[in-house]
Motif scaffolding. Structure first.
Motif, PDB file in Angstrom:
ATOM      1  N   HIS A 190       0.843  -1.198   0.000  1.00  0.00           N
ATOM      2  CA  HIS A 190       0.000   0.000   0.000  1.00  0.00           C
ATOM      3  C   HIS A 190       0.878   1.248   0.000  1.00  0.00           C
ATOM      4  O   HIS A 190       2.083   1.196   0.299  1.00  0.00           O
ATOM      5  CB  HIS A 190      -0.960   0.007   1.195  1.00  0.00           C
ATOM      6  CG  HIS A 190      -0.286   0.186   2.520  1.00  0.00           C
ATOM      7  ND1 HIS A 190       0.312  -0.855   3.209  1.00  0.00           N
ATOM      8  CD2 HIS A 190      -0.111   1.292   3.310  1.00  0.00           C
ATOM      9  CE1 HIS A 190       0.807  -0.417   4.344  1.00  0.00           C
ATOM     10  NE2 HIS A 190       0.579   0.885   4.434  1.00  0.00           N
TER      11      HIS A 190
ATOM     12  N   ARG B 200       1.447   5.100   1.556  1.00  0.00           N
ATOM     13  CA  ARG B 200       1.094   5.970   2.688  1.00  0.00           C
ATOM     14  C   ARG B 200       1.624   7.376   2.405  1.00  0.00           C
ATOM     15  O   ARG B 200       2.781   7.551   1.984  1.00  0.00           O
ATOM     16  CB  ARG B 200       1.689   5.446   3.996  1.00  0.00           C
ATOM     17  CG  ARG B 200       1.163   6.223   5.222  1.00  0.00           C
ATOM     18  CD  ARG B 200       1.580   5.570   6.522  1.00  0.00           C
ATOM     19  NE  ARG B 200       3.006   5.745   6.797  1.00  0.00           N
ATOM     20  CZ  ARG B 200       3.773   4.812   7.326  1.00  0.00           C
ATOM     21  NH1 ARG B 200       3.267   3.627   7.635  1.00  0.00           N
ATOM     22  NH2 ARG B 200       5.059   5.055   7.563  1.00  0.00           N
TER      23      ARG B 200
ATOM     24  N   ALA C 268      -2.774   9.839   4.780  1.00  0.00           N
ATOM     25  CA  ALA C 268      -3.747   9.129   3.942  1.00  0.00           C
ATOM     26  C   ALA C 268      -3.052   7.877   3.422  1.00  0.00           C
ATOM     27  O   ALA C 268      -1.821   7.755   3.480  1.00  0.00           O
ATOM     28  CB  ALA C 268      -4.225  10.002   2.786  1.00  0.00           C
ATOM     29  N   PHE C 269      -3.841   6.950   2.902  1.00  0.00           N
ATOM     30  CA  PHE C 269      -3.255   5.715   2.388  1.00  0.00           C
ATOM     31  C   PHE C 269      -4.187   5.114   1.341  1.00  0.00           C
ATOM     32  O   PHE C 269      -5.367   5.473   1.237  1.00  0.00           O
ATOM     33  CB  PHE C 269      -3.027   4.705   3.525  1.00  0.00           C
ATOM     34  CG  PHE C 269      -4.292   4.122   4.078  1.00  0.00           C
ATOM     35  CD1 PHE C 269      -4.775   2.891   3.632  1.00  0.00           C
ATOM     36  CD2 PHE C 269      -5.029   4.808   5.044  1.00  0.00           C
ATOM     37  CE1 PHE C 269      -5.951   2.363   4.132  1.00  0.00           C
ATOM     38  CE2 PHE C 269      -6.204   4.282   5.547  1.00  0.00           C
ATOM     39  CZ  PHE C 269      -6.669   3.063   5.098  1.00  0.00           C
ATOM     40  N   THR C 270      -3.643   4.189   0.572  1.00  0.00           N
ATOM     41  CA  THR C 270      -4.454   3.415  -0.366  1.00  0.00           C
ATOM     42  C   THR C 270      -3.737   2.113  -0.696  1.00  0.00           C
ATOM     43  O   THR C 270      -2.521   2.114  -0.917  1.00  0.00           O
ATOM     44  CB  THR C 270      -4.736   4.186  -1.672  1.00  0.00           C
ATOM     45  OG1 THR C 270      -5.533   3.375  -2.549  1.00  0.00           O
ATOM     46  CG2 THR C 270      -3.461   4.553  -2.407  1.00  0.00           C
TER      47      THR C 270
ATOM     48  N   LEU D 252      -8.794  10.610  -1.523  1.00  0.00           N
ATOM     49  CA  LEU D 252      -8.482   9.813  -0.340  1.00  0.00           C
ATOM     50  C   LEU D 252      -8.886  10.560   0.930  1.00  0.00           C
ATOM     51  O   LEU D 252      -8.813  11.793   1.000  1.00  0.00           O
ATOM     52  CB  LEU D 252      -6.985   9.496  -0.292  1.00  0.00           C
ATOM     53  CG  LEU D 252      -6.389   8.781  -1.509  1.00  0.00           C
ATOM     54  CD1 LEU D 252      -4.906   8.505  -1.284  1.00  0.00           C
ATOM     55  CD2 LEU D 252      -7.137   7.491  -1.808  1.00  0.00           C
TER      56      LEU D 252
ATOM     57  N   TYR E  40      -4.421   1.192  10.876  1.00  0.00           N
ATOM     58  CA  TYR E  40      -5.116   2.038   9.902  1.00  0.00           C
ATOM     59  C   TYR E  40      -5.541   1.288   8.634  1.00  0.00           C
ATOM     60  O   TYR E  40      -6.440   1.737   7.928  1.00  0.00           O
ATOM     61  CB  TYR E  40      -4.265   3.260   9.538  1.00  0.00           C
ATOM     62  CG  TYR E  40      -2.959   2.970   8.831  1.00  0.00           C
ATOM     63  CD1 TYR E  40      -2.920   2.727   7.463  1.00  0.00           C
ATOM     64  CD2 TYR E  40      -1.749   2.987   9.511  1.00  0.00           C
ATOM     65  CE1 TYR E  40      -1.716   2.489   6.802  1.00  0.00           C
ATOM     66  CE2 TYR E  40      -0.550   2.749   8.869  1.00  0.00           C
ATOM     67  CZ  TYR E  40      -0.541   2.498   7.508  1.00  0.00           C
ATOM     68  OH  TYR E  40       0.642   2.257   6.861  1.00  0.00           O
TER      69      TYR E  40
ATOM     70  N   CYS F  27     -10.141   3.865   3.057  1.00  0.00           N
ATOM     71  CA  CYS F  27      -9.188   4.847   2.520  1.00  0.00           C
ATOM     72  C   CYS F  27      -9.871   5.889   1.645  1.00  0.00           C
ATOM     73  O   CYS F  27      -9.288   6.931   1.358  1.00  0.00           O
ATOM     74  CB  CYS F  27      -8.096   4.130   1.738  1.00  0.00           C
ATOM     75  SG  CYS F  27      -8.670   3.341   0.216  1.00  0.00           S
ATOM     76  N   CYS F  28     -11.105   5.599   1.214  1.00  0.00           N
ATOM     77  CA  CYS F  28     -11.816   6.506   0.324  1.00  0.00           C
ATOM     78  C   CYS F  28     -13.311   6.244   0.464  1.00  0.00           C
ATOM     79  O   CYS F  28     -13.742   5.373   1.221  1.00  0.00           O
ATOM     80  CB  CYS F  28     -11.364   6.324  -1.126  1.00  0.00           C
ATOM     81  SG  CYS F  28     -11.608   4.648  -1.742  1.00  0.00           S
TER      82      CYS F  28
ATOM     83  N   ASP G  46     -14.479   2.655  -0.263  1.00  0.00           N
ATOM     84  CA  ASP G  46     -14.194   1.759   0.857  1.00  0.00           C
ATOM     85  C   ASP G  46     -15.187   1.965   1.993  1.00  0.00           C
ATOM     86  O   ASP G  46     -15.633   1.022   2.645  1.00  0.00           O
ATOM     87  CB  ASP G  46     -12.776   2.001   1.377  1.00  0.00           C
ATOM     88  CG  ASP G  46     -11.768   1.090   0.698  1.00  0.00           C
ATOM     89  OD1 ASP G  46     -12.180   0.339  -0.203  1.00  0.00           O
ATOM     90  OD2 ASP G  46     -10.587   1.139   1.055  1.00  0.00           O
TER      91      ASP G  46
ATOM     92  N   ARG H  10     -10.910  10.221  11.302  1.00  0.00           N
ATOM     93  CA  ARG H  10     -10.905  10.907  10.007  1.00  0.00           C
ATOM     94  C   ARG H  10     -11.184  12.387  10.179  1.00  0.00           C
ATOM     95  O   ARG H  10     -12.047  12.789  10.971  1.00  0.00           O
ATOM     96  CB  ARG H  10     -11.966  10.284   9.096  1.00  0.00           C
ATOM     97  CG  ARG H  10     -12.025  10.937   7.724  1.00  0.00           C
ATOM     98  CD  ARG H  10     -13.218  10.464   6.924  1.00  0.00           C
ATOM     99  NE  ARG H  10     -13.492  11.368   5.832  1.00  0.00           N
ATOM    100  CZ  ARG H  10     -14.668  11.536   5.242  1.00  0.00           C
ATOM    101  NH1 ARG H  10     -15.698  10.815   5.659  1.00  0.00           N
ATOM    102  NH2 ARG H  10     -14.825  12.392   4.265  1.00  0.00           N
TER     103      ARG H  10
END
Length: 735
Positions: free
Chosen positions: A252, A254, A274-276, A293, A310, A315-316, A319, A334
């Protein structure tokens, strides 16, 4: 990417003569577009250039400085004519408003001079350009000195027009687009820096998986440039993530957000992240688009030692919609008023973003869904499809170089020993239904794929024969003969009132000649027997000579001559066979062309007759009026000029039909002059004078007949009466 010192030279002295990049994969189509070389200059140092108080000297910030643009249209002709490098000086412009830095190159191109400032001196960025043509191997071979300097290879973002076999890529291009952040109780806006990491499933930061640009080594992290006092920064900063395929699943990204203080300590305080994931739950990668995100709150004491805390969060928005209720007691909350945008583009020959393609690759998990998956697969883009080698795409020039890969797969990896039975049965079923089916898209696709379907049939039969010591050989030969009977049936159908059937027959005819090379287990005589009479003229009640001759041109002129001359050993009576083919087909071929072109304005149907005429890109888009005639004219000229010596005299009778094909406005003047030369010059290739005179007189008579009876051009008729009279007088022929 080039790192320079404050004097404008390379920071690393060893790279003085190695600051060289090779931009690859540029096609002729690309070179006709509006291309620009854009150079962005990023300064590293204090926050403000002329204020020593704004930040201690030991803290380094990446700050936007200037931009230079060179239009390739201004220099392309110059570098195309030279075989060495050519120097160009690029002015470096500064941005009047730092908030618009993300589009400074576009403003320079548009000449929006109010948005940038020109340099006060003539100094700028000096670059050298050289245009190299050919594929990579050719360029390496012809320019060894360039590669000895350690040139940095810069790939095209996305796939090139021609994809070479063995070209393995797995590059994810990441763009830091923009963000919206809260002021956080401060009197002024923040100076925000984004740090990017690639992490594996176990939380390990992947080393050497971030590329800031070709020419520099990969790094484990990337820090964005900083925009001064801006809570809504727009970066548009692109980096490449060359992540190994075996590390892609589970990894992923970050993104950590820090406020860069300009006070004495120069602290960078962490305030959010943020992450994905790189892959979704269904096994597909991030799609090629913008991604909004979620931003989560944190502080400088956060260590991220437990990444699982986390990764279970959304993440968005997508999700969030799929997540169950999230407890409010989690350590990361958040920030609902803050968001962060990125965009991604995947250039991979192994990974896919398409769920339908992935479902096909894993069809054994859901065999009951195979038909539905195949139906949806027809709408997937070509770049994705080539990853599973769908046959019809191999006809596209962009994927033509994948044909050797497919051939290698068939010869060395394909293991379906029983597949030939089902393939023959399916092909026969398609052809036998062509008379009754209204929509024939599937049938036409099968006809276009005939060459490679036969490759699979033949290889499957070879495998079966090896495994069973040649069992069911007679049944196989019988099934092939029955398949050819079905081909005859399709070609015999009257297609005059069915455009759909016309396209089906055209697809079959276009693929038909290629299958004879695949019938390896048959002798030449057996192949000839199978091919015999493959294209009847149609039902007796609906004779259609033009259509029949089109088929004959495809099916007889090309493959039958290959059979007559097989493996450099001429068969008995080959001259007689060739003479028979020419005498029976050539006149009718030209008459057919006349008939077809007389109907062109009414039917506007593309016709492919001469094998040497380059086919258009799409069966469904006919050539413009007259273009087909022009192409055929030059092919007929070539055919005439390639006749050796006295052979020309046997074709004099064809000049009338020849002119009928060729006499269109685009080529009429040039054609008449050329024919004048052909029929008036003395033969220079050792033909005796008598034969030369016979050729010229016979040709002139044919021209006379054509001009008077066919097109009624009286002035041309009179012109050639005088020419014929002069010839007889010169030969003292007064009879």
């Amino acid at each position: 990417m080039v790192r320079l010192n404050k004097n404008g030279g390379p920071r690393n002295p060893e790279k003085v003569d190695r600051l060289c990049a090779l931009f690859t994969d540029l096609s002729n189509k690309d070179m006709k577009r509006d291309l620009y070389i854009v150079s962005q200059v990023i300064r590293t140092g204090r926050m403000l250039l002329n204020d020593s108080k704004k930040g201690p000297p030991h803290v380094q910030y990446r700050r936007p400085y200037g931009c230079a643009v060179l239009a390739m249209s201004d220099v392309l002709q110059t570098i195309s004519e030279l075989k060495e490098e050519k120097d160009f000086v690029l002015k470096v412009y500064t941005c009047n408003n730092e908030n618009e830095w993300y589009q400074i190159h576009e403003n320079i191109i548009r000449k929006s001079s109010t948005k940038y400032t020109a340099p006060s001196t003539n100094y700028g960025l000096i670059i050298s350009l050289q245009l190299l043509r050919g594929d990579m191997e050719q360029v390496r071979r012809e320019n060894p000195l360039i590669f000895s300097r350690g040139v940095a290879i810069t790939r095209k973002l996305g796939f090139p027009d021609v994809i070479m076999p063995g070209d393995i890529r797995n590059d994810l291009y990441l763009t830091l687009e923009r963000g919206d952040f809260e002021r956080g109780g401060k009197s002024v806006q923040k100076n925000i820096e984004v740090t990017v990491y690639v992490l594996y499933a176990d939380g390990e930061i992947l080393k050497d998986c971030i590329s800031l640009g070709s020419g520099e080594p990969n790094v484990p992290e990337h820090r964005s440039f900083v925009l001064y006092h801006n809570n809504s920064p727009r970066w548009s900063e692109v980096i490449k993530l060359p992540i190994p395929i075996d590390r892609f699943r589970g990894s992923h990204l970050r993104f950590e957000f820090r406020h860069c203080s300009t006070k004495d300590k120069g602290e960078k305080k962490l305030f959010g992240f943020a992450f994905t994931p790189l892959m979704r739950e269904d096994g597909t990668t991030l799609s090629d688009e913008s991604h909004e995100l979620y931003v989560y709150k944190c502080d400088e004491n956060t260590t991220f030692s437990n990444h699982a805390l986390y990764l279970g969060l959304p993440c968005c928005k997508e999700d969030f919609n799929s997540c169950p209720s999230i407890p409010s007691s989690l350590i990361f909350q958040r920030s609902t008023k803050e968001t962060f945008w990125i965009s991604t583009q995947l250039s991979s020959t192994k990974l896919t973003q398409n769920v339908d393609l992935l479902a096909l690759l894993k069809w054994k998990a859901h065999p009951d869904r195979v038909m539905d998956i195949l139906g949806r697969l027809r709408h997937v883009s070509g770049e994705e499809i080539v990853k599973v080698f769908i046959i019809n795409l191999l006809r596209d020039s962009k994927y033509y170089h994948f044909r050797p890969v497919m051939d290698t797969y068939i010869q060395k990896h394909f293991a379906g020993a029983l597949a030939y039975k089902e393939l023959i049965r399916c092909l026969k079923w398609y052809m036998d239904r062509s008379a009754e089916v209204v929509r024939q898209d599937h049938i036409q696709e099968a006809m276009r794929a005939l060459e490679y379907l036969f490759k699979f049939i033949v290889q499957s039969r070879i495998l079966y024969s090896r495994a069973t010591c040649g069992m069911e050989e007679e049944q196989f030969r019988t099934s092939i003969q029955e398949l050819f009977q079905s081909i005859r049936f399709v070609l015999s159908l009257d297609s005059r009132n069915s455009e759909t059937l016309v396209f089906t027959q055209a697809a079959l005819l276009n693929s038909f000649p290629a299958i004879f090379d695949e019938l390896q287990m048959f002798t030449v005589q057996e192949v000839a027997e199978v091919e015999k009479d493959p294209a009847p003229c149609g039902p007796a009640s609906h004779p259609s000579p033009p259509e029949a001759t089109e088929r004959a041109a495809h099916l007889l002129l090309d493959p039958q001559l290959d059979i007559l001359y097989y493996q450099d050993q001429l068969l008995d009576n080959v001259c007689a066979e060739v003479e028979m083919i020419v005498e029976s087909l050539l006149d009718m071929l030209l008459q057919t062309l006349l008939s077809i072109m007389s109907r062109a304005n009414r039917r506007r149907r593309e016709v492919r007759v001469l094998p040497a005429v380059p086919p258009p890109a799409d069966d469904r888009h006919p050539l413009p009026d007259g273009k087909l005639q022009v192409m055929m004219t030059y092919e007929l000229f070539s055919m005439w000029q390639n006749l050796i010596g006295e052979n020309k005299i046997h074709f004099i009778g064809m000049i009338g039909p020849f002119l009928g094909v060729a006499l269109v406005p685009q080529v009429e003047a040039e054609l008449i002059d050329k024919l004048d030369s052909l029929v008036s010059e003395k033969e220079r290739d050792c033909i005796c004078e008598e034969i030369g005179q016979r050729i010229r007189r016979s040709a002139t008579v044919n021209l006379l007949n054509f001009y008077k009876s066919e097109i009624n051009k009286e002035e041309m008729y009179i012109r050639y009466i005088h020419k014929l009279c002069d010839m007889h007088l010169q030969a003292e022929n007064y009879t």
